[in-house]
Design an enzyme around this catalytic site. Structure first.
Site, PDB file in Angstrom:
ATOM      1  N   GLU A  13      44.446  20.197 -42.354  1.00 53.61           N
ATOM      2  CA  GLU A  13      45.782  20.552 -41.857  1.00 53.61           C
ATOM      3  C   GLU A  13      46.073  19.794 -40.559  1.00 53.61           C
ATOM      4  O   GLU A  13      47.173  19.271 -40.357  1.00 53.61           O
ATOM      5  CB  GLU A  13      45.863  22.068 -41.600  1.00 53.61           C
ATOM      6  CG  GLU A  13      47.188  22.539 -41.013  1.00 53.61           C
ATOM      7  CD  GLU A  13      48.323  22.613 -42.021  1.00 53.61           C
ATOM      8  OE1 GLU A  13      48.137  23.216 -43.089  1.00 53.61           O
ATOM      9  OE2 GLU A  13      49.408  22.056 -41.733  1.00 53.61           O
ATOM     10  N   HIS A  72      40.124  19.607 -49.620  1.00 54.17           N
ATOM     11  CA  HIS A  72      41.353  20.284 -50.020  1.00 54.17           C
ATOM     12  C   HIS A  72      42.076  19.389 -51.019  1.00 54.17           C
ATOM     13  O   HIS A  72      42.443  18.267 -50.677  1.00 54.17           O
ATOM     14  CB  HIS A  72      42.195  20.471 -48.746  1.00 54.17           C
ATOM     15  CG  HIS A  72      43.407  21.290 -48.919  1.00 54.17           C
ATOM     16  ND1 HIS A  72      44.653  20.727 -49.072  1.00 54.17           N
ATOM     17  CD2 HIS A  72      43.580  22.633 -48.957  1.00 54.17           C
ATOM     18  CE1 HIS A  72      45.548  21.703 -49.185  1.00 54.17           C
ATOM     19  NE2 HIS A  72      44.931  22.860 -49.121  1.00 54.17           N
ATOM     20  N   ARG A 132      37.988  27.555 -54.346  1.00 54.25           N
ATOM     21  CA  ARG A 132      39.051  28.470 -53.947  1.00 54.25           C
ATOM     22  C   ARG A 132      40.344  28.011 -54.593  1.00 54.25           C
ATOM     23  O   ARG A 132      40.626  26.813 -54.660  1.00 54.25           O
ATOM     24  CB  ARG A 132      39.229  28.459 -52.431  1.00 54.25           C
ATOM     25  CG  ARG A 132      40.343  29.396 -51.996  1.00 54.25           C
ATOM     26  CD  ARG A 132      41.212  28.816 -50.905  1.00 54.25           C
ATOM     27  NE  ARG A 132      41.963  27.647 -51.307  1.00 54.25           N
ATOM     28  CZ  ARG A 132      42.851  27.036 -50.530  1.00 54.25           C
ATOM     29  NH1 ARG A 132      43.078  27.466 -49.321  1.00 54.25           N
ATOM     30  NH2 ARG A 132      43.495  25.966 -50.954  1.00 54.25           N
ATOM     31  N   THR A 166      53.230  28.723 -46.137  1.00 53.86           N
ATOM     32  CA  THR A 166      53.447  27.289 -45.935  1.00 53.86           C
ATOM     33  C   THR A 166      54.601  26.982 -44.994  1.00 53.86           C
ATOM     34  O   THR A 166      54.561  26.009 -44.245  1.00 53.86           O
ATOM     35  CB  THR A 166      53.720  26.648 -47.313  1.00 53.86           C
ATOM     36  OG1 THR A 166      52.653  27.023 -48.177  1.00 53.86           O
ATOM     37  CG2 THR A 166      53.838  25.145 -47.234  1.00 53.86           C
ATOM     38  N   HIS A 193      46.308  31.564 -44.851  1.00 56.71           N
ATOM     39  CA  HIS A 193      46.704  30.335 -44.134  1.00 56.71           C
ATOM     40  C   HIS A 193      48.122  30.544 -43.617  1.00 56.71           C
ATOM     41  O   HIS A 193      49.039  30.731 -44.406  1.00 56.71           O
ATOM     42  CB  HIS A 193      46.620  29.192 -45.155  1.00 56.71           C
ATOM     43  CG  HIS A 193      47.030  27.851 -44.650  1.00 56.71           C
ATOM     44  ND1 HIS A 193      46.105  26.898 -44.238  1.00 56.71           N
ATOM     45  CD2 HIS A 193      48.241  27.264 -44.512  1.00 56.71           C
ATOM     46  CE1 HIS A 193      46.748  25.795 -43.882  1.00 56.71           C
ATOM     47  NE2 HIS A 193      48.044  25.987 -44.032  1.00 56.71           N
ATOM     48  N   HIS A 290      48.457  43.137  -8.390  1.00 58.18           N
ATOM     49  CA  HIS A 290      47.498  42.687  -9.411  1.00 58.18           C
ATOM     50  C   HIS A 290      46.214  42.188  -8.749  1.00 58.18           C
ATOM     51  O   HIS A 290      45.113  42.531  -9.162  1.00 58.18           O
ATOM     52  CB  HIS A 290      48.107  41.563 -10.248  1.00 58.18           C
ATOM     53  CG  HIS A 290      49.126  42.038 -11.228  1.00 58.18           C
ATOM     54  ND1 HIS A 290      49.014  41.841 -12.580  1.00 58.18           N
ATOM     55  CD2 HIS A 290      50.281  42.726 -11.048  1.00 58.18           C
ATOM     56  CE1 HIS A 290      50.059  42.378 -13.191  1.00 58.18           C
ATOM     57  NE2 HIS A 290      50.850  42.903 -12.285  1.00 58.18           N
TER      58      HIS A 290
END
Ligand code: HCA
Ligand code: CU
Length: 380
Positions: A13, A72, A132, A166, A193, A290
């Site tokens: 990706e 993939h 997969r 997607t 995903h 803080h």
């Protein structure tokens, strides 16, 4: 949410990110770093994409990494045949199932998709590899179509099915519902995903795990198509809050910064200022209230402990919002001694200047130093 596995897709990706160009050396560096970090799987670009992609895939398989190597591929026998010869441990097979992709991309109907999916899965399994099967654009696919397809591939022994958002359209609740429904239909593992177009990629991954998903796809800094997917570091931030023991024992969290720096440099981007964990101000505390509480007990305003990631917190003291507790700590860091009243007085000086213009650490430090010097001179 219990145990979960990471399918790290920076080298697949992530290669689809606008700026990405990874040569083999860089791919090896990234793969080794991810492996050392402890990801369960590393997903690589399809060897059918180009000759160099195929060679790189073979080379990475030969590294002997602990992580399993996946590639993939499209749901197509030609691609599957090329992929099984590369030495990978498994194939992530994908095909679009929404009407958008069926009509405007590959043009196949559900009957064809189911038949091809079964053929590819049986072939990959006959080669002794993991497989997969995932539908692209799952959230805009017909639910009945999806469930029948997944139940068919589950029956022929697929190792995992995948849900892919997607286009980044899914909300956490939609994710929960779909994964939950799917969990009741298949007995295999469920991978998910999520694209980040609407900023939900981490939340969606978390919700998927709550609903029974087992595997999450990530990439370093979230790089991928458009604005990318669930980022590895951000997912770690999310997961370590709920599952500190599991996450800290499984993943080398102190490596997140160096892995992000490696990838950021490779694709020529900067880590966003507000990135979980590694954004430059992720552990900076500014307001006086803080700062005071943080100095007493960091848990007051920190859900993540910077030292878990090999990082340190920073208590901001050079601003108009600062308080004397922060300045007192800074004074000690500078090796100077003052009474609380003196610290309060120098704090007022810092705030006065900071009301006029933005001040740097150096400005505040020199105010502290020169005030301290005046005190010394008064003593003499
Ligand atoms: C893409 C494919 C994919 C595949 C996800 C998966 C997606 O569109 O490039 O295999 O699970 O987002 O659908 O990345
Ligand atoms: Cu994707």
């Amino acid at each position: 949410v219990g145990r979960f596995k990471i399918i790290e897709s920076t080298l697949r990706e992530g290669e689809q990110f606008a700026n990405a160009y990874f040569d083999l050396d860089m791919k090896i560096k990234i793969a080794k770093a991810l492996d050392a970090f402890g990801v369960d799987y590393i997903e690589l670009t399809s060897p059918a994409a180009s000759e160099q992609s195929r060679q790189d895939c073979e080379a990475i398989c030969k590294l002997g990494l602990k992580a399993k190597i996946l590639t993939h591929v499209r749901c197509d026998m030609r691609d599957a045949k090329i992929a099984v010869e590369t030495g990978v441990d498994g194939l992530d097979v994908v095909i679009g199932t929404s009407h958008f992709l069926r009509e405007h991309s590959h043009g196949k109907d559900m009957a064809y998709i189911t038949k091809t999916a079964i053929e590819v899965i049986e072939y990959v399994k006959s080669k002794g590899l993991e497989v997969r099967f995932s539908s692209e654009d799952s959230f805009r696919s017909d639910l009945v179509d999806l469930l029948s397809l997944y139940s068919a591939v589950d029956k022929v022994g697929v190792n995992r099915v995948g849900i892919a958002d997607t286009v980044g359209c899914a909300s956490p609740r939609q994710v929960y519902d779909l994964v939950r429904t799917l969990r009741g239909v298949v007995s295999c593992d469920i991978e998910t995903h999520f694209h980040n177009d609407t900023g939900c990629a981490i939340a969606n991954a978390y919700c998927a795990l709550e609903a029974g998903a087992t595997h999450i796809d990530t990439s370093v800094l979230g790089i991928g198509e458009r604005n990318g997917i669930t980022p590895l570091g951000g997912l770690m931030a999310r997961m370590v809050v709920g599952e500190p023991e599991y996450v800290k024992s499984k993943y080398k969290l102190h490596m997140i910064k160096e892995i992000e720096d490696l990838v950021a440099e490779a694709v020529e981007v900067n880590t966003p200022f507000n990135n979980p964990i590694t954004g430059f101000c992720a552990f900076t505390h500014k307001a006086g209230i803080h700062a005071k509480a943080i100095l007493n007990n960091p848990s007051t305003y920190e859900i993540l402990n910077p030292s878990d990631f090999g990082l340190t917190r920073y208590v901001h003291f050079a601003s108009r919002l600062t308080g004397w507790n922060a300045v007192k700590t800074r004074t000690a860091q500078l090796g100077l001694t003052m009474t609380d009243d003196q610290v309060k007085e120098v704090t007022a000086k810092i705030k006065t200047l900071a009301d006029i213009r933005p001040i740097a650490i150096d400005d505040a430090d020199s105010i502290i130093r020169s005030y301290h010097l005046t005190l010394q001179e008064q003593k003499v």
